[in-house]
Scaffold this motif. Sequence first.
Motif, mmCIF file in Angstrom:
data_model
loop_
_atom_site.group_PDB
_atom_site.id
_atom_site.type_symbol
_atom_site.label_atom_id
_atom_site.label_comp_id
_atom_site.label_asym_id
_atom_site.label_seq_id
_atom_site.Cartn_x
_atom_site.Cartn_y
_atom_site.Cartn_z
ATOM 1 N N LYS A 279 21.584 9.476 -11.231
ATOM 2 C CA LYS A 279 22.762 9.518 -10.366
ATOM 3 C C LYS A 279 22.306 9.384 -8.919
ATOM 4 N N PHE A 280 22.863 8.412 -8.200
ATOM 5 C CA PHE A 280 22.516 8.193 -6.802
ATOM 6 C C PHE A 280 23.635 8.734 -5.917
ATOM 7 N N LEU A 281 23.267 9.570 -4.970
ATOM 8 C CA LEU A 281 24.227 10.215 -4.085
ATOM 9 C C LEU A 281 23.965 9.775 -2.649
ATOM 10 N N GLU A 282 24.955 9.156 -2.013
ATOM 11 C CA GLU A 282 24.789 8.705 -0.627
ATOM 12 C C GLU A 282 24.788 9.898 0.314
ATOM 13 N N MET A 283 23.820 9.908 1.239
ATOM 14 C CA MET A 283 23.665 11.052 2.131
ATOM 15 C C MET A 283 22.922 10.619 3.398
ATOM 16 N N PRO A 284 23.308 11.123 4.573
ATOM 17 C CA PRO A 284 22.552 10.816 5.795
ATOM 18 C C PRO A 284 21.105 11.286 5.659
ATOM 19 N N LEU A 285 20.186 10.503 6.174
ATOM 20 C CA LEU A 285 18.771 10.859 6.082
ATOM 21 C C LEU A 285 18.496 12.228 6.699
ATOM 22 N N SER A 286 19.209 12.541 7.767
ATOM 23 C CA SER A 286 18.981 13.805 8.470
ATOM 24 C C SER A 286 19.401 15.026 7.656
ATOM 25 N N ASP A 287 20.215 14.829 6.613
ATOM 26 C CA ASP A 287 20.692 15.950 5.794
ATOM 27 C C ASP A 287 19.879 16.152 4.522
ATOM 28 N N MET A 288 18.965 15.239 4.242
ATOM 29 C CA MET A 288 18.313 15.250 2.934
ATOM 30 C C MET A 288 17.373 16.428 2.714
ATOM 31 N N THR A 289 16.601 16.797 3.727
ATOM 32 C CA THR A 289 15.646 17.898 3.553
ATOM 33 C C THR A 289 16.364 19.185 3.177
ATOM 34 N N ASP A 290 17.461 19.477 3.854
ATOM 35 C CA ASP A 290 18.231 20.684 3.554
ATOM 36 C C ASP A 290 18.808 20.623 2.144
ATOM 37 N N ALA A 291 19.316 19.452 1.758
ATOM 38 C CA ALA A 291 19.889 19.302 0.417
ATOM 39 C C ALA A 291 18.830 19.509 -0.658
ATOM 40 N N LEU A 292 17.621 19.021 -0.404
ATOM 41 C CA LEU A 292 16.539 19.176 -1.379
ATOM 42 C C LEU A 292 16.113 20.635 -1.484
ATOM 43 N N SER A 293 15.949 21.292 -0.351
ATOM 44 C CA SER A 293 15.480 22.684 -0.364
ATOM 45 C C SER A 293 16.500 23.626 -0.989
ATOM 46 N N LYS A 294 17.793 23.278 -0.894
ATOM 47 C CA LYS A 294 18.841 24.132 -1.453
ATOM 48 C C LYS A 294 19.238 23.729 -2.872
ATOM 49 N N ILE B 247 0.853 -1.189 0.000
ATOM 50 C CA ILE B 247 0.000 0.000 0.000
ATOM 51 C C ILE B 247 0.890 1.241 0.000
ATOM 52 N N PRO B 248 1.009 1.949 -1.130
ATOM 53 C CA PRO B 248 1.927 3.090 -1.216
ATOM 54 C C PRO B 248 1.769 4.118 -0.102
ATOM 55 N N ALA B 249 0.542 4.431 0.278
ATOM 56 C CA ALA B 249 0.321 5.453 1.308
ATOM 57 C C ALA B 249 0.848 5.024 2.666
ATOM 58 N N GLU B 250 1.042 3.714 2.862
ATOM 59 C CA GLU B 250 1.527 3.209 4.143
ATOM 60 C C GLU B 250 2.999 2.826 4.102
ATOM 61 N N ASP B 251 3.630 2.974 2.953
ATOM 62 C CA ASP B 251 5.037 2.610 2.807
ATOM 63 C C ASP B 251 5.903 3.541 3.646
ATOM 64 N N THR B 252 6.864 2.987 4.367
ATOM 65 C CA THR B 252 7.760 3.829 5.163
ATOM 66 C C THR B 252 8.735 4.590 4.281
ATOM 67 N N GLY B 253 9.003 4.073 3.087
ATOM 68 C CA GLY B 253 9.919 4.732 2.170
ATOM 69 C C GLY B 253 9.178 5.593 1.163
ATOM 70 N N VAL B 254 9.775 6.734 0.807
ATOM 71 C CA VAL B 254 9.126 7.643 -0.131
ATOM 72 C C VAL B 254 10.183 8.457 -0.872
ATOM 73 N N VAL B 255 9.898 8.784 -2.121
ATOM 74 C CA VAL B 255 10.755 9.674 -2.898
ATOM 75 C C VAL B 255 10.047 11.016 -2.991
ATOM 76 N N LEU B 256 10.748 12.075 -2.587
ATOM 77 C CA LEU B 256 10.174 13.413 -2.570
ATOM 78 C C LEU B 256 10.942 14.343 -3.505
ATOM 79 N N VAL B 257 10.217 15.290 -4.079
ATOM 80 C CA VAL B 257 10.839 16.355 -4.870
ATOM 81 C C VAL B 257 10.431 17.685 -4.256
#
Length: 320
Positions: free
Chosen positions: A174-189, A119-129
Amino acid sequence: MLIPSRHAVLAGMIALTLVSTASCSSSNADSRTDGLLDVTVGQLPIVDSVPFTFAVDKGFFREEGLNATPDVTNAGAMITNLVNGSDQFALGETAIVVQAFDKGLPVRIIGGVTKSTDIPAEDTGVVLVAKNSPVKTPADLNGKTVAVGALEGSGELSLRAALDKAGADSAGVKFLEMPLSDMTDALSKGRVDAISTISPFDTAALAEGATRLMSPGAEAVPGGMQLTVATSATFEKEHPEAVEGFVRALNKGIEYAATHPDEVRAALPKISPIPAELLPAMRLPEFDATDPHAALTLWTGLMEQYTFVSGPVDIDELMS
């Protein structure tokens, strides 16, 4: 495109493991506390590991004659500790354990803890833009950069499969390894075009207007094994009854977690630094203590398809 550092990291882990193994006996000498066999269990600081906490707190391990102690660590150290005997069991990411087995390390999978939902809405994993991103469909990620928690880990594997299933070309991403805690900032910038994250780390990004693009696990690998229970071939041979007892006890913890979601959230701060305010809205994985053979077969098939392993994986030997 894949950044090649993951193979170097795995190779280094294997070299360290072999050196450590050579300097140790076949397994640590038996140690007992109050008549119970002492076992140390490597685990990741994630919600999938909470069933172990339940099994300890509720005495399930003691009922099996085991004094189980957690060793909260990272994926690479977990395999090293398992093989050199400092840890007797591990709750590890499936891809890492299978890759270690593929490289010839004596690890064995004895059970599963969590599976991906359908069930996509219940999946713990998600790709955000990001808000107002030109990326509107998975195919728009061709030639773009996506942040993932670990290169050639289970997250990247499910994402590659989901992208290709949706008509994109994962080979062109291209896949870039990054700590989960840093991802929101990387996306917004704008440092990355999308992030592949998990609940509750997606909360901050969504609050800033990020948009869900897809849920890889549910869309491409429903029922795939996420967290694996592993031991070393040596410990399994020397202590078969302890291994069987460990699985029985942990399965009780898994079954409890599956029916007590609020207690899962309440227990998570014991092993993870996730802020308390994020817990109520956190989506939980699908805890499942049933026979993991089919779930493992699904994952290893994808690992073979995307060359995360060198060739076909012998499931019977891996689970022997």
